[in-house]
Design an enzyme around this catalytic site. Structure first.
Site, PDB file in Angstrom:
ATOM      1  N   LYS A  69       0.882  -1.204   0.058  1.00 26.33           N
ATOM      2  CA  LYS A  69      -0.003  -0.089  -0.120  1.00 26.33           C
ATOM      3  C   LYS A  69       1.012   1.244  -0.029  1.00 26.33           C
ATOM      4  CE  LYS A  69      -4.130  -1.903   2.159  1.00 26.33           C
ATOM      5  NZ  LYS A  69      -5.160  -1.455   3.075  1.00 26.33           N
ATOM      6  N   ASP A 122     -10.012   3.130   1.521  1.00 26.37           N
ATOM      7  CA  ASP A 122      -9.931   2.690   2.808  1.00 26.37           C
ATOM      8  C   ASP A 122     -10.557   3.497   4.030  1.00 26.37           C
ATOM      9  OD1 ASP A 122      -8.795   0.110   2.516  1.00 26.37           O
ATOM     10  OD2 ASP A 122      -6.620   0.892   2.881  1.00 26.37           O
ATOM     11  N   ASN A 173       0.071   2.704  20.742  1.00 20.06           N
ATOM     12  CA  ASN A 173       0.667   1.635  19.979  1.00 20.06           C
ATOM     13  C   ASN A 173       1.708   1.041  20.802  1.00 20.06           C
ATOM     14  OD1 ASN A 173       0.979   0.439  17.387  1.00 20.06           O
ATOM     15  ND2 ASN A 173       2.980   1.417  17.483  1.00 20.06           N
TER      16      ASN A 173
END
Ligand code: ATR
Length: 279
Positions: free
Chosen positions: A71, A107, A153
């Site tokens: 991507k 997306d 994260n």
């Protein structure tokens, strides 16, 4: 439908790509609308990306979806990038033509359309789990809807970088933001194997809305179901991002109901009346 020499070819490039369900619903949409076209998977190794895309273009392939791990690298071979692609730094949809290669990103819009089937996102407080490629598209979508986004994260520095790009607030643990948010979104791969958790899920409240981009049953989705939360797995986003690609390629209104129904044998959720409600 029977294909003749006039058939248009579309596909998905990824590595691996054998698990992809995009051919299932894209072909059902072509067939339903009587469009003489076929959508096929192309397994392309990272080092072969440029050669493969240019070769497919030369062979007359009209459009491609792009999935992991291409991507971001696909931007280097595109001739034109949409504004969304520039902002997100990734593309999942290519248009191939005589004029060159155009890169789009559906997306983020697929995510918005899918989630807004169950909840309005405007101005919400959100906990975003993960800071990879999928998280970038989701962050972009959430900022379009003026959400206040806390991002966690595993690798904190990556959360900080994402936060800086999109104006989010990095947090050192998911628990720190849990009480302040209405919506929890998992963009990591944790839970893909049906196991694995990102934090203590007993802290999730029935008032939370839970979104998981993974489309198999994850511990996060199972917890949300058990607690009576509003929840959504990754199937609706899969369909909506593909539907927006379909719209770009064909100029036709994507037959969403047909696309969703094609995925029922593959596990498209039927447990919420809202998941199949739109045409
Ligand atoms: P994608 O394009 O699908 O988002 P990616 O860019 O490789 O894929 O990102 C994967 C995400 O899953 C990252 O947020 C990653 O965290 P790190 O940045 O710390 O690698 C997260 N992830 C993967 N495995 C994980 C694990 N076991 N625990 C927590 N997070 C994990």
């Amino acid at each position: 439908m029977n294909l003749t020499g006039r058939a248009e070819v579309y596909g998905v490039i990824g590595y691996p790509v054998k698990h992809s369900l995009s051919p299932v619903f894209q072909n059902s949409a072509f067939s339903y609308l009587g469009i003489e076209a076929v959508y096929v998977p192309f397994e392309v190794k990272p080092g072969d990306l440029k050669e493969a895309v240019l070769g497919l273009k030369k062979a007359g392939v009209r459009g491609l979806n792009v999935t992991v791990p291409h991507k971001e690298s696909v931007l280097e071979i595109a001739d034109r990038l949409s504004e969304d692609v520039k902002a997100i730094g990734a593309s999942n949809t290519l248009v191939l033509s005589e004029e060159g290669i155009e890169a789009y990103n559906t997306d983020w819009l697929g995510f918005l359309k899918a989630v807004e089937e169950i909840v309005s996102l405007e101005g919400r407080r959100v906990l975003l789990l993960g800071a990879g490629g999928s998280a970038r598209a989701v962050a972009y979508a959430l900022k379009c809807k003026n959400c206040r986004v806390y991002v966690w994260n595993r690798t904190y520095e990556r959360a900080e970088r994402l936060a800086e790009s999109f104006g989010l607030e990095p947090v050192e643990s998911p628990e720190k933001a849990l009480k302040d948010v209405e919506i929890i979104i998992n963009t990591t791969s944790v839970g893909l194997d049906g196991k694995g958790t990102l934090f203590d899920y007993t802290l999730i409240e029935p008032e939370h809305t839970v979104i998981d981009l993974i489309y198999t049953d994850t511990p996060l989705i199972r917890t949300a179901r058990e607690k009576g939360c509003l929840y959504q797995n990754g199937f609706p986003m899969l369909v909506y991002q593909g539907a927006e690609s379909f719209r770009i390629w064909t100029g036709c209104e994507p037959p969403l109901k047909v696309m969703k129904r094609a995925l029922l044998p593959y596990g498209y959720p039927t447990d919420s009346p809202r998941t199949l409600s739109k045409t």
